[in-house]
Design a protein around this motif. Structure first.
Motif: not given
Length: 235
Positions: A155-165
């Motif tokens: 879950l921590l590998d891909d930083d391309a998409v931010a968590a929704p607000d």
């Protein structure tokens, strides 16, 4: 006659739990926040905050949504705090389960809560898989995954998409469902809002004045309300 506490009144901020817990993360970035006693492995405040952010984004990518239940059945590990707050950040509800529970006990909890996700460890995987058979659990993630299992760390590998607000109402939105001991029957889920847990944290902080140099022993199990409170108090 009115009896008053010797402590000052506690002011409870109207904030979700995770921003309160991580309020010092930027200032204390390189300082250890959690240390695993047996191995010496540590997470700094900066790594903890970044891990929560990345895990929340990863859970969101996999379809985790506000109001869903994420179950954690594991001993005290560093990733416990990341999993708890990643789900809470997304408006999820976390239930913490005794890793010594039987398969039947775990199955009852998963079905009772309609848990969508289960995070556990390799040593508990077989029990978790059996318990989840008749539940709505969509995926089982392992903190210490082996070949052929789903890894929490993925879950921590891909930083391309931010968590929704996600908009949270601390007084109304649940952060956790912790179960009673079941003294007079089956254990029952206790609904705790973000405000409930923030209030508890501030009460503990007011009673125990701590500094950034203090160390808190996480001996109590994190699945227990007391242990969870101690884990949060350390931040």
């Amino acid at each position: 006659m009115i009896f008053r506490s010797s402590y000052s009144d506690v002011v409870i901020p109207d904030l979700p739990l995770t921003p309160v817990v991580l309020r010092h993360a930027e200032r204390l970035g390189d300082k250890p926040a959690l240390i695993d006693g047996p191995s010496g492995r540590a997470l700094t405040y900066g790594q903890l905050a970044e891990g929560v952010r990345r895990a929340a984004a990863g859970l969101s990518r996999r379809g985790f949504r506000k109001g869903e239940v994420l179950a954690i059945c594991a001993p005290n590990v560093l990733e416990y705090a990341i999993a708890f707050h990643a789900a809470a950040t997304l408006g999820g509800i976390v239930t913490t389960i005794n890793p010594l529970c039987t398969t039947d006990e775990l199955a009852h909890r998963l079905k009772d809560l309609q848990a969508a996700w289960l995070v556990t460890t390799r040593s508990l995987h077989d029990r978790a898989r059996e318990a989840a058979v008749d539940s709505v659990v969509r995926e089982i993630l392992l903190f210490d995954a082996a070949q052929g299992t789903s890894s929490w760390n993925a879950l921590l590998d891909d930083d391309a998409v931010a968590a929704p607000d996600i908009t949270l109402v601390p007084r109304d939105d649940l952060a956790a469902l912790l179960y009673s001991s079941g003294t007079s029957g089956l254990p029952k889920g206790v609904m705790l809002t973000h405000r409930n847990l923030v209030a508890s944290l501030h009460q503990l902080s007011a009673a125990e004045v701590m500094t950034a140099d203090d160390v808190v022993f996480g001996i109590l199990p994190f699945f227990h309300a007391y242990g969870l409170g101690v884990m949060h108090l350390a931040f």
